[in-house]
Design a protein around this motif. Sequence first.
Motif, PDB file in Angstrom:
ATOM      1  N   ARG A  19     -62.700 -74.027 -66.377  1.00 13.89           N
ATOM      2  CA  ARG A  19     -62.917 -72.737 -65.719  1.00 13.89           C
ATOM      3  C   ARG A  19     -61.560 -72.081 -65.492  1.00 13.89           C
ATOM      4  O   ARG A  19     -60.638 -72.695 -64.977  1.00 13.89           O
ATOM      5  CB  ARG A  19     -63.642 -72.944 -64.396  1.00 13.89           C
ATOM      6  N   TYR A  20     -61.471 -70.823 -65.902  1.00 17.87           N
ATOM      7  CA  TYR A  20     -60.234 -70.049 -65.767  1.00 17.87           C
ATOM      8  C   TYR A  20     -60.402 -69.016 -64.666  1.00 17.87           C
ATOM      9  O   TYR A  20     -61.437 -68.359 -64.578  1.00 17.87           O
ATOM     10  CB  TYR A  20     -59.920 -69.309 -67.078  1.00 17.87           C
ATOM     11  N   TRP A  21     -59.367 -68.850 -63.841  1.00 18.94           N
ATOM     12  CA  TRP A  21     -59.397 -67.870 -62.756  1.00 18.94           C
ATOM     13  C   TRP A  21     -58.304 -66.829 -62.978  1.00 18.94           C
ATOM     14  O   TRP A  21     -57.240 -67.119 -63.522  1.00 18.94           O
ATOM     15  CB  TRP A  21     -59.173 -68.559 -61.413  1.00 18.94           C
ATOM     16  N   ALA A  22     -58.567 -65.608 -62.537  1.00 17.92           N
ATOM     17  CA  ALA A  22     -57.595 -64.503 -62.488  1.00 17.92           C
ATOM     18  C   ALA A  22     -56.891 -64.303 -63.834  1.00 17.92           C
ATOM     19  O   ALA A  22     -57.553 -64.044 -64.837  1.00 17.92           O
ATOM     20  CB  ALA A  22     -56.620 -64.720 -61.341  1.00 17.92           C
ATOM     21  N   SER A  23     -55.560 -64.391 -63.864  1.00 22.41           N
ATOM     22  CA  SER A  23     -54.821 -64.106 -65.096  1.00 22.41           C
ATOM     23  C   SER A  23     -55.119 -65.126 -66.194  1.00 22.41           C
ATOM     24  O   SER A  23     -54.998 -64.811 -67.379  1.00 22.41           O
ATOM     25  CB  SER A  23     -53.314 -64.018 -64.835  1.00 22.41           C
ATOM     26  N   ALA A  24     -55.527 -66.334 -65.839  1.00 27.83           N
ATOM     27  CA  ALA A  24     -55.918 -67.308 -66.862  1.00 27.83           C
ATOM     28  C   ALA A  24     -57.192 -66.838 -67.548  1.00 27.83           C
ATOM     29  O   ALA A  24     -57.331 -66.943 -68.774  1.00 27.83           O
ATOM     30  CB  ALA A  24     -56.106 -68.692 -66.248  1.00 27.83           C
ATOM     31  N   ARG A  25     -58.126 -66.292 -66.779  1.00 25.59           N
ATOM     32  CA  ARG A  25     -59.354 -65.743 -67.360  1.00 25.59           C
ATOM     33  C   ARG A  25     -59.027 -64.555 -68.253  1.00 25.59           C
ATOM     34  O   ARG A  25     -59.579 -64.422 -69.350  1.00 25.59           O
ATOM     35  CB  ARG A  25     -60.316 -65.309 -66.259  1.00 25.59           C
ATOM     36  N   ALA A  26     -58.124 -63.700 -67.800  1.00 26.38           N
ATOM     37  CA  ALA A  26     -57.734 -62.542 -68.615  1.00 26.38           C
ATOM     38  C   ALA A  26     -57.080 -63.001 -69.925  1.00 26.38           C
ATOM     39  O   ALA A  26     -57.347 -62.439 -70.987  1.00 26.38           O
ATOM     40  CB  ALA A  26     -56.786 -61.636 -67.831  1.00 26.38           C
TER      41      ALA A  26
END
Length: 100
Positions: A19-26
């Motif tokens: 699961r990626y959050w914030a800038s990792a998701r972007a």
Amino acid sequence: MEARPGDDAGDETASITVRYWASARAAAGVETDALPVEGPLTLADVVRRSAALHPGTRLPGVLEACSVLVGDQPVKSRRPDDVLVRPGQTVEFLPPFAGG
């Protein structure tokens, strides 16, 4: 009912959820990835495989700066080669957050 040779029962591949959050998701362009596995991986392998799913992105650099949870446990300063991630577990990448 008994499984017979040739049946697919019990042949399911397990996975590790990333699961990626914030800038990792972007950077990844997705919220989650599922890494098919046949057994435990080191956190270093999870990072490598996650980055390989998104070639040509800035994800590898972002992941290096992230705090990491395996399940609900923070990895903190443990070496990624020393952290085992088991099938069925979730690895969460949390980039540093600015704010105040």
